[in-house]
Write a protein that holds these residues in place. Sequence first.
Motif, PDB file in Angstrom:
ATOM      1  N   ILE A 296       5.262  27.905  32.789  1.00 47.48           N
ATOM      2  CA  ILE A 296       4.275  26.838  32.589  1.00 47.48           C
ATOM      3  C   ILE A 296       3.037  27.397  31.904  1.00 47.48           C
ATOM      4  CG2 ILE A 296       2.681  25.299  33.824  1.00 47.48           C
ATOM      5  CD1 ILE A 296       5.005  24.824  35.836  1.00 47.48           C
ATOM      6  N   LYS A 297       2.606  28.584  32.314  1.00 44.34           N
ATOM      7  CA  LYS A 297       1.452  29.220  31.665  1.00 44.34           C
ATOM      8  C   LYS A 297       1.751  29.511  30.197  1.00 44.34           C
ATOM      9  CE  LYS A 297      -0.548  31.487  35.731  1.00 44.34           C
ATOM     10  NZ  LYS A 297      -0.798  32.790  36.406  1.00 44.34           N
ATOM     11  N   ALA A 298       2.979  29.896  29.906  1.00 43.86           N
ATOM     12  CA  ALA A 298       3.360  30.194  28.522  1.00 43.86           C
ATOM     13  C   ALA A 298       3.247  28.964  27.636  1.00 43.86           C
ATOM     14  CB  ALA A 298       4.777  30.750  28.468  1.00 43.86           C
ATOM     15  N   VAL A 391       8.347  18.658  32.332  1.00 43.99           N
ATOM     16  CA  VAL A 391       7.152  18.421  33.144  1.00 43.99           C
ATOM     17  C   VAL A 391       5.855  18.642  32.374  1.00 43.99           C
ATOM     18  CG1 VAL A 391       5.857  19.295  35.142  1.00 43.99           C
ATOM     19  CG2 VAL A 391       8.309  18.872  35.331  1.00 43.99           C
ATOM     20  N   VAL A 392       5.807  19.641  31.502  1.00 43.19           N
ATOM     21  CA  VAL A 392       4.543  20.010  30.850  1.00 43.19           C
ATOM     22  C   VAL A 392       3.870  18.852  30.097  1.00 43.19           C
ATOM     23  CG1 VAL A 392       3.619  21.380  28.916  1.00 43.19           C
ATOM     24  CG2 VAL A 392       4.847  22.499  30.778  1.00 43.19           C
ATOM     25  N   PRO A 393       4.603  17.980  29.393  1.00 42.38           N
ATOM     26  CA  PRO A 393       3.904  16.864  28.729  1.00 42.38           C
ATOM     27  C   PRO A 393       3.123  15.966  29.686  1.00 42.38           C
ATOM     28  CG  PRO A 393       6.113  17.101  27.833  1.00 42.38           C
ATOM     29  CD  PRO A 393       6.032  18.022  29.002  1.00 42.38           C
ATOM     30  N   ALA A 394       3.524  15.928  30.948  1.00 39.42           N
ATOM     31  CA  ALA A 394       2.802  15.118  31.931  1.00 39.42           C
ATOM     32  C   ALA A 394       1.533  15.802  32.405  1.00 39.42           C
ATOM     33  CB  ALA A 394       3.697  14.832  33.129  1.00 39.42           C
ATOM     34  N   LEU A 395       1.286  17.025  31.926  1.00 42.41           N
ATOM     35  CA  LEU A 395       0.125  17.793  32.369  1.00 42.41           C
ATOM     36  C   LEU A 395      -0.894  18.011  31.263  1.00 42.41           C
ATOM     37  CD1 LEU A 395       2.163  20.617  34.155  1.00 42.41           C
ATOM     38  CD2 LEU A 395       1.415  18.457  35.128  1.00 42.41           C
ATOM     39  N   LYS A 396      -0.634  17.464  30.053  1.00 43.28           N
ATOM     40  CA  LYS A 396      -1.413  17.899  28.895  1.00 43.28           C
ATOM     41  C   LYS A 396      -2.692  17.119  28.649  1.00 43.28           C
ATOM     42  CE  LYS A 396       1.872  20.477  26.128  1.00 43.28           C
ATOM     43  NZ  LYS A 396       2.583  20.605  24.855  1.00 43.28           N
ATOM     44  N   GLU A 397      -2.831  15.919  29.161  1.00 37.36           N
ATOM     45  CA  GLU A 397      -4.063  15.180  28.932  1.00 37.36           C
ATOM     46  C   GLU A 397      -5.122  15.646  29.916  1.00 37.36           C
ATOM     47  OE1 GLU A 397      -3.542  11.021  28.883  1.00 37.36           O
ATOM     48  OE2 GLU A 397      -2.146  11.032  27.198  1.00 37.36           O
ATOM     49  N   HIS A 398      -6.325  15.848  29.419  1.00 35.84           N
ATOM     50  CA  HIS A 398      -7.432  16.384  30.207  1.00 35.84           C
ATOM     51  C   HIS A 398      -7.020  17.777  30.695  1.00 35.84           C
ATOM     52  CE1 HIS A 398      -8.681  12.275  29.844  1.00 35.84           C
ATOM     53  NE2 HIS A 398      -7.661  11.861  30.574  1.00 35.84           N
TER      54      HIS A 398
END
Length: 422
Positions: A296-298, A391-398
């Motif tokens: 996820i960090k990558a 999952v990562v696209p759900a974490l990208k805003e803000h």
Amino acid sequence: MRVRRTLPPTAAPLGFSDLWNGVKGFLAGTPYNEKLRDEVREYFGVKHVFFTSSGKASLYVILMAMRSLRPERTEVLIPAYTCFSVPSAIVRAGLAVALCDIDASSLDLDLVELDLTLNEKTLCVIPNHLFGIPSKMDDIAEMCSQKNIFVLEDAAQAMGGKSGNRYLGTIGDAGFFSLGRGKAVTCGSGGIIVTDSDSLAASIQNQYDRIGCPAKGRVIRDFARTALMTFFIRPCLYWIPAAMPFLKLGQTFFDAHFPVERFSSMQAGLCVTWRERLEKAIATRKEQAACLSREIKACGQPGQSGPVSYLRLPVIVKNREEKKRICAASARMGLGITHMYPSPANEIPQIAHRFAGLSFPRARLVADRLISMPLHAFVNAKDREKMVRLVVPALKEHRPDMIPSRGVLPAGCEGAAAGARK
């Protein structure tokens, strides 16, 4: 029905040798139970150990014991976001459910609200080490000791986990573990009660003496179900039970009429290798959590890793729609990412009348936005890559909402949590 590799959300695999041990336990009887009791007592460093048919049966027995010691107290305080089995056991014990909102950063009880909620009717507080994340036990125990309130640890998802050098489940007045399917270690079903309190142990023994042993027919059926689970839990076959809606896999129910029985010798036989399986599972899940965090960090997102022995990796996404999208896509792809509990406990239909006009906004936020990622031994590098990509696209805003971690509020929850405290 689509034939494809499908990950179960959780898995604690048994081998054929474990099944054979179950047969030997069934034939040998009580010596297997006595040996297991001694092993659990030694491993966790506790004085008293009892075994029941399930985790919620263990909770029920403890509550009845506590109730007999302090009959004037009638309420049990639990987190507003917890397994529905917890309030169902409270109701079965003839006690009233009381709720405290949670801290969205740790999924633990909100300590400020807890202090305001405790009263002269409170029999006990049940912190839950959800996903294996330790509750703030020292603070909770100190708060409760001042008001002569029991602390009963729900360590159903945290067997083998630690807070400092203390095993979760052994810190409060009593604790219980679950040996159900998908927990840290399993024998199909079962529960363990642990306590160091002599007076509480005597009361638990009194309650325990009143419950019966399962009938042989039930034991044989339980063994058959466990054998099928051992076979179909593997990703090459899990698509079969996953495609059968009547099995209701992964669904959460409130049921106050569950059986309360003793642990069978067959179950004790299935637990012959429990220590090796538990320690191997803990090591595997820690490694999987660390790998997911790095991946996820990558992708430019801040993952979390640390000493927590997660049962599943909890992630808070940016909104309810993203949660639904991820869970639906995971089901199509066979990735084992799922939601957890569908609502806060105050919205459970059977007990909702007690909380009319009350809201628990942080529990609601978590119910709307939390997903969990599998960490068991069947997850491989390609599975992790697909999960991270999903999952990562759900974490990208803000700033992304990420893995709940003690003392770190997931981004995006700040406003909701602060507003709830006003």
